[in-house]
Design a protein around this motif. Structure first.
Motif, PDB file in Angstrom:
ATOM      1  N   THR A 665       0.803  -1.220   0.000  1.00 52.20           N
ATOM      2  CA  THR A 665       0.000   0.000   0.000  1.00 52.20           C
ATOM      3  C   THR A 665       0.837   1.271   0.000  1.00 52.20           C
ATOM      4  OG1 THR A 665      -0.132  -0.029   2.419  1.00 52.20           O
ATOM      5  CG2 THR A 665      -1.872  -1.162   1.203  1.00 52.20           C
ATOM      6  N   HIS A 666       2.067   1.196   0.487  1.00 55.81           N
ATOM      7  CA  HIS A 666       2.944   2.358   0.567  1.00 55.81           C
ATOM      8  C   HIS A 666       4.336   1.993   0.043  1.00 55.81           C
ATOM      9  CE1 HIS A 666      -0.127   3.310   3.602  1.00 55.81           C
ATOM     10  NE2 HIS A 666       0.195   4.577   3.449  1.00 55.81           N
ATOM     11  N   ALA A 667       5.062   3.035  -0.347  1.00 55.97           N
ATOM     12  CA  ALA A 667       6.478   2.828  -0.656  1.00 55.97           C
ATOM     13  C   ALA A 667       7.208   2.526   0.650  1.00 55.97           C
ATOM     14  CB  ALA A 667       7.056   4.078  -1.311  1.00 55.97           C
ATOM     15  N   LEU A 668       7.949   1.433   0.666  1.00 55.40           N
ATOM     16  CA  LEU A 668       8.681   1.043   1.870  1.00 55.40           C
ATOM     17  C   LEU A 668      10.147   0.847   1.501  1.00 55.40           C
ATOM     18  CD1 LEU A 668       8.577   0.336   4.864  1.00 55.40           C
ATOM     19  CD2 LEU A 668       8.167  -2.040   4.222  1.00 55.40           C
ATOM     20  N   SER A 669      10.943   1.833   1.832  1.00 51.75           N
ATOM     21  CA  SER A 669      12.370   1.780   1.547  1.00 51.75           C
ATOM     22  C   SER A 669      13.117   1.181   2.730  1.00 51.75           C
ATOM     23  CB  SER A 669      12.899   3.187   1.268  1.00 51.75           C
ATOM     24  OG  SER A 669      12.793   3.996   2.439  1.00 51.75           O
ATOM     25  N   HIS A 670      14.381   0.877   2.504  1.00 55.26           N
ATOM     26  CA  HIS A 670      15.216   0.390   3.603  1.00 55.26           C
ATOM     27  C   HIS A 670      15.326   1.453   4.685  1.00 55.26           C
ATOM     28  CE1 HIS A 670      18.950  -0.572   5.775  1.00 55.26           C
ATOM     29  NE2 HIS A 670      18.669  -1.835   5.475  1.00 55.26           N
ATOM     30  N   THR A 671      15.441   2.705   4.276  1.00 54.44           N
ATOM     31  CA  THR A 671      15.531   3.801   5.241  1.00 54.44           C
ATOM     32  C   THR A 671      14.269   3.892   6.087  1.00 54.44           C
ATOM     33  OG1 THR A 671      16.955   5.043   3.723  1.00 54.44           O
ATOM     34  CG2 THR A 671      15.883   6.279   5.491  1.00 54.44           C
ATOM     35  N   GLN A 672      13.103   3.798   5.444  1.00 58.75           N
ATOM     36  CA  GLN A 672      11.833   3.876   6.162  1.00 58.75           C
ATOM     37  C   GLN A 672      11.664   2.694   7.102  1.00 58.75           C
ATOM     38  OE1 GLN A 672       8.921   6.278   5.679  1.00 58.75           O
ATOM     39  NE2 GLN A 672       8.646   5.305   7.667  1.00 58.75           N
ATOM     40  N   ALA A 673      11.979   1.493   6.623  1.00 57.68           N
ATOM     41  CA  ALA A 673      11.837   0.302   7.463  1.00 57.68           C
ATOM     42  C   ALA A 673      12.762   0.365   8.666  1.00 57.68           C
ATOM     43  CB  ALA A 673      12.120  -0.952   6.637  1.00 57.68           C
ATOM     44  N   LEU A 674      13.975   0.856   8.470  1.00 58.09           N
ATOM     45  CA  LEU A 674      14.913   0.980   9.587  1.00 58.09           C
ATOM     46  C   LEU A 674      14.399   1.989  10.608  1.00 58.09           C
ATOM     47  CD1 LEU A 674      17.633   0.181  10.789  1.00 58.09           C
ATOM     48  CD2 LEU A 674      18.690   2.011   9.444  1.00 58.09           C
ATOM     49  N   GLN A 675      13.797   3.061  10.117  1.00 56.48           N
ATOM     50  CA  GLN A 675      13.220   4.055  11.022  1.00 56.48           C
ATOM     51  C   GLN A 675      12.089   3.438  11.851  1.00 56.48           C
ATOM     52  OE1 GLN A 675      11.869   7.578   9.010  1.00 56.48           O
ATOM     53  NE2 GLN A 675      10.823   8.404  10.799  1.00 56.48           N
ATOM     54  N   LEU A 676      11.220   2.659  11.212  1.00 59.65           N
ATOM     55  CA  LEU A 676      10.146   1.982  11.939  1.00 59.65           C
ATOM     56  C   LEU A 676      10.707   0.990  12.948  1.00 59.65           C
ATOM     57  CD1 LEU A 676       7.699   1.288   8.953  1.00 59.65           C
ATOM     58  CD2 LEU A 676       7.462   3.049  10.710  1.00 59.65           C
ATOM     59  N   HIS A 677      11.772   0.303  12.564  1.00 58.79           N
ATOM     60  CA  HIS A 677      12.375  -0.691  13.455  1.00 58.79           C
ATOM     61  C   HIS A 677      12.991  -0.020  14.687  1.00 58.79           C
ATOM     62  CE1 HIS A 677      13.530  -4.847  14.040  1.00 58.79           C
ATOM     63  NE2 HIS A 677      14.751  -4.470  14.383  1.00 58.79           N
ATOM     64  N   ARG A 678      13.620   1.110  14.492  1.00 55.97           N
ATOM     65  CA  ARG A 678      14.182   1.846  15.635  1.00 55.97           C
ATOM     66  C   ARG A 678      13.063   2.337  16.561  1.00 55.97           C
ATOM     67  NH1 ARG A 678      18.168  -0.508  14.728  1.00 55.97           N
ATOM     68  NH2 ARG A 678      20.028   0.244  13.641  1.00 55.97           N
ATOM     69  N   HIS A 679      11.954   2.749  15.957  1.00 55.02           N
ATOM     70  CA  HIS A 679      10.806   3.163  16.772  1.00 55.02           C
ATOM     71  C   HIS A 679      10.265   1.987  17.572  1.00 55.02           C
ATOM     72  CE1 HIS A 679       7.321   5.320  18.084  1.00 55.02           C
ATOM     73  NE2 HIS A 679       6.476   4.669  17.311  1.00 55.02           N
ATOM     74  N   LEU A 680      10.247   0.810  16.976  1.00 52.30           N
ATOM     75  CA  LEU A 680       9.808  -0.389  17.687  1.00 52.30           C
ATOM     76  C   LEU A 680      10.698  -0.660  18.895  1.00 52.30           C
ATOM     77  CD1 LEU A 680       8.273  -3.060  18.048  1.00 52.30           C
ATOM     78  CD2 LEU A 680       9.784  -4.059  16.316  1.00 52.30           C
ATOM     79  N   GLU A 681      11.994  -0.551  18.716  1.00 55.45           N
ATOM     80  CA  GLU A 681      12.911  -0.776  19.835  1.00 55.45           C
ATOM     81  C   GLU A 681      12.628   0.190  20.981  1.00 55.45           C
ATOM     82  OE1 GLU A 681      16.828  -2.479  17.413  1.00 55.45           O
ATOM     83  OE2 GLU A 681      16.709  -0.352  17.961  1.00 55.45           O
ATOM     84  N   ALA A 682      12.357   1.445  20.638  1.00 53.21           N
ATOM     85  CA  ALA A 682      12.069   2.446  21.663  1.00 53.21           C
ATOM     86  C   ALA A 682      10.769   2.132  22.398  1.00 53.21           C
ATOM     87  CB  ALA A 682      12.008   3.834  21.026  1.00 53.21           C
ATOM     88  N   LEU A 683       9.729   1.741  21.662  1.00 57.48           N
ATOM     89  CA  LEU A 683       8.451   1.416  22.302  1.00 57.48           C
ATOM     90  C   LEU A 683       8.560   0.180  23.188  1.00 57.48           C
ATOM     91  CD1 LEU A 683       5.640   2.046  19.649  1.00 57.48           C
ATOM     92  CD2 LEU A 683       6.249   3.412  21.636  1.00 57.48           C
ATOM     93  N   LEU A 684       9.290  -0.826  22.742  1.00 53.22           N
ATOM     94  CA  LEU A 684       9.469  -2.026  23.557  1.00 53.22           C
ATOM     95  C   LEU A 684      10.170  -1.692  24.868  1.00 53.22           C
ATOM     96  CD1 LEU A 684      10.511  -4.679  20.877  1.00 53.22           C
ATOM     97  CD2 LEU A 684       8.373  -4.605  22.154  1.00 53.22           C
ATOM     98  N   SER A 685      11.158  -0.836  24.793  1.00 54.74           N
ATOM     99  CA  SER A 685      11.900  -0.463  26.002  1.00 54.74           C
ATOM    100  C   SER A 685      11.028   0.305  26.977  1.00 54.74           C
ATOM    101  CB  SER A 685      13.129   0.370  25.624  1.00 54.74           C
ATOM    102  OG  SER A 685      14.009  -0.371  24.816  1.00 54.74           O
ATOM    103  N   SER A 686      10.209   1.228  26.462  1.00 52.64           N
ATOM    104  CA  SER A 686       9.418   2.079  27.347  1.00 52.64           C
ATOM    105  C   SER A 686       8.157   1.399  27.864  1.00 52.64           C
ATOM    106  CB  SER A 686       9.045   3.373  26.610  1.00 52.64           C
ATOM    107  OG  SER A 686       8.252   3.086  25.467  1.00 52.64           O
ATOM    108  N   ARG A 687       7.524   0.567  27.053  1.00 49.95           N
ATOM    109  CA  ARG A 687       6.240  -0.016  27.449  1.00 49.95           C
ATOM    110  C   ARG A 687       6.376  -1.383  28.113  1.00 49.95           C
ATOM    111  NH1 ARG A 687       1.976   1.295  22.562  1.00 49.95           N
ATOM    112  NH2 ARG A 687       2.273   3.568  22.534  1.00 49.95           N
TER     113      ARG A 687
END
Length: 693
Positions: A665-687
């Protein structure tokens, strides 16, 4: 006279292609701007360059020199200009440059061209056979040895929307040059033209706030962020052309030959009490429920002051749905807020109020399930509550087989859309329509003769089924065909056992769905509808009716989302939830099932990332799944546990998961996916208080 299309050519050599297009198209069709990297003096050294430049200018076009295709936004001559099409034929770094340098050229070109591209514009890139690295290349190169054109375009939020042969023979004067920076041409045999378009931007996951008046008190709850994109979508509304609605209409119309289906007019809440759920659902199903706590209720408020409204924009972080529990007291056969009107009001008020008392905060908790509420995992509990409310004579007509003209009339009404003002659709997706809570309003009003006795004769058998459809939620692990939310069509009827209704229903469904490779499998007295690659798409069950051994209760449960993906050949169910207007445009003319969908994003890349962390003994994978869905914005389609290790001294366990990011549904680049993955790491740590390794 139509507005001329503006076309920008970059990386021209001898200008033969843009000159040929100038001759091929009239001035009213195209306004051409042709550019090259070289200076005018260098460009004129190419054979026939001077002649081609003159042809372009004589046709009303413009020629620019010393324009870098990777820095179009910096070109003074292109400032404040937007083009409907940007064309780059056979890009190449020159000399004996490798694939990595040419990938970098493509990426920088895409990032540059979107600065001068109109919102609905196209980017055309012609490549030699094999360079693009897509399945359209024959033979296809290994991924690491290709230019990875889709991945490079995704860095600029562009998706590949079409691939077609590069038809150089259409332009007689075209002479390809530039191979290794020479006048020698590229190999045009089996060359491909890649057409790119803009992708919609990603929208941040939100917790949608829902506010409603319940029994004189105002309460609030939040829809979990990972589910925020699945509600208020109106897929089943009467005027919808969404494939989920088209499939429901297709099924009801097909069943009408043997069965008359009456869709309920009741509006049903999204939330159930645990008591309601336990009456109908097996304990094993409860594992995948979104369990929730009771909220702290606010101060008393006048229920009649609430006005139905809500907003559902991607930019708003705090959204609300105000439900008016008294506003529609003059609307027959409608359960709205805490009020049920018409002659059924006295019978249904207590249960309707109990349903709507379930407004609560959605903190998922697995413990102490009694007394809690749950986002409905099935429509079955609400079906159970609806049917007993009918008068005895009406119930006999509804839940037994019928024949004659009235039954035929009901069958016709069963497939009408919105007959006599009733809404034949699912307002479970409706955004606060007229103050009613998201629920089901798929309706066909069936009028029966109360004095008519049920017939036991199976000759000319026509069964009557009551149905509801709407959104249900399952807190399931992430996998390719596991849906956290989908539209369920539930049908139920009571028929003479001698007529073998489960067999008849199976035959009807098989006739409808066999052309789409759906097979029926008998399993413990039920029929399972199986399809590849998604697996189970529906079920037909039968049980003895409680009041008669000669009657059989039949229930049909169908997953409309998976069936829509199957019948319209969607590559992924997530496309059903796309907000891109190009998706619904394909269904604007209400195509019949079987017409394959043509994706607007071709060959999206799969991106794999691993994540490892330490956690304590109270680890729940279900909460991990919820955070993954929210952080990845739904782009993670597979999660696989790769390894675990328990520390002997620290009472901690290390988990390693592999996540596959992929989006149709969206353009998903390596840069975008890495950004989402880093956000996931942050949410896992905080929640979840994990320690990322």
């Amino acid at each position: 006279m139509s507005t001329p299309r503006t076309v920008l050519f970059v990386g021209e050599g001898n200008f033969s292609f843009s000159a040929a297009l100038s001759q091929f198209s009239s001035e009213s069709e195209s306004n051409i701007t042709a550019t090259c990297l070289q200076s005018q003096e260098q460009a004129l050294r190419h054979e026939s360059a001077a002649t081609n430049i003159q042809i372009i200018r004589d046709s009303g076009g413009e020629v620019l020199f010393e324009v870098d295709s990777t820095k179009l936004g910096e070109c003074a001559s292109l400032q404040d200009r937007l083009f409907d099409r940007v064309v780059f034929n056979f890009p190449h770094c020159g000399r004996k440059s490798g694939v990595k340098k040419n990938r970098e050229l493509l990426k920088n070109f895409f990032l540059s061209c979107v600065q001068v591209l109109a919102e609905d514009g196209e980017v055309h890139v012609a490549l030699c056979n094999g360079q693009g690295g897509t399945p359209a290349d024959h033979p296809k190169r290994e991924w690491h040895n290709s230019w990875q054109v889709v991945a490079m375009a995704a860095e600029a939020h562009l998706v590949l929307s079409d691939v077609r042969p590069f038809e150089s023979e259409k332009y007689e004067s075209y002479k390809c040059t530039g191979y290794r920076s020479q006048d020698k041409g590229f190999h045009l045999e089996n060359a491909l033209l890649h057409v790119f378009t803009r992708s919609l931007p990603y929208s941040t996951a939100q917790r949608l706030k829902v506010e409603e008046a319940v029994e004189g008190e105002r309460v609030e709850y939040h829809i979990p962020a990972e589910l925020s994109d699945y509600i208020f979508r109106e897929f089943l509304s009467p005027d919808s052309v969404h494939p989920v609605r088209l499939v429901q209409d297709f099924l009801l119309k097909g069943l009408a030959e043997k069965w008359s289906v009456s869709m309920t007019t009741e509006t049903l809440p999204l939330l159930l009490t645990s008591k309601q759920l336990q009456k109908c659902c097996h304990e094993k199903d409860n594992t995948y429920c979104y369990w929730i706590h009771l909220p702290h209720k606010g101060p008393n408020s006048d229920v009649h002051t609430s006005t139905a409204l809500h907003t559902n924009t991607d930019k708003q972080k705090d959204q609300s749905l105000l439900l008016d529990s008294q506003k529609h007291t003059d609307t027959p056969d409608t359960l709205s807020g805490t009020c049920v009107t018409s002659e059924k009001a006295d019978r249904a008020r207590s249960k309707g109020a109990e349903c709507l008392r379930s407004a609560c905060s959605l903190d998922v908790d697995n413990e102490g399930e009694s007394g809690l509420f749950v986002l409905r995992p099935s429509l079955l509990p609400q079906m159970e509550e609806l049917l007993p409310h009918r008068p005895e004579k009406e119930e006999q007509q509804v839940l037994t087989s019928i024949t004659g003209n009235d039954g035929e009339k009901e069958g016709n009404d069963g497939e009408k859309d919105g007959n006599d003002g009733e809404k034949d659709g699912n307002d479970g997706e409706k955004e606060g329509n007229d103050g009613e809570k998201e629920g089901n309003k798929d309706s066909v009003e069936v009028e029966g003769n109360e004095n008519e006795e049920p017939h036991g004769d199976c000759n000319g058998f026509t069964g009557l089924l009551f149905g509801i459809s709407g959104l249900v939620f399952r807190n399931v692990p992430i996998s390719l065909w596991a849906l956290p939310a989908f539209h369920q069509l539930l049908l139920r009827g009571v028929c003479p056992a001698a007529c073998e209704p489960i067999k008849l229903l199976g035959q009807s469904l098989e006739t409808l769905l066999a052309p789409y490779r759906v097979s029926l499998v008998t399993e413990q007295g039920s029929l399972c509808l199986m399809a590849q690659p998604m697996g189970l798409v529906g079920k037909v069950l039968a049980s003895d009716a409680s009041d008669s051994i000669s009657q059989v209760s039949v229930t049909v449960s169908l997953n409309l989302d998976l069936l829509a993906a199957l019948l319209f050949s969607l590559p992924n169910w997530r496309l059903l939830w796309s907000r891109d207007p190009r998706f619904l445009k394909h269904f604007a003319l209400c195509p019949s099932p079987g017409k394959p969908f043509h994706p607007f994003s071709l060959y999206p890349e799969h991106l794999s990332f691993d994540i490892s962390f330490w956690t304590g003994p109270a680890w729940e994978e279900r909460k991990f799944t919820a955070v993954v869905r929210e952080a990845s914005l739904g782009t993670v389609e597979q999660v696989k546990l790769m390894d675990t290790f328990s520390h002997p001294d620290l009472s901690q366990t290390s988990y390693c998961y592999r996540l596959i990011y992929h989006s149709h549904t969206h353009a998903l680049s390596h840069t975008q996916a890495l950004q989402l993955h880093r956000h996931l790491e942050a949410l896992l740590s905080s929640r979840l208080q994990v320690t990322i390794r």
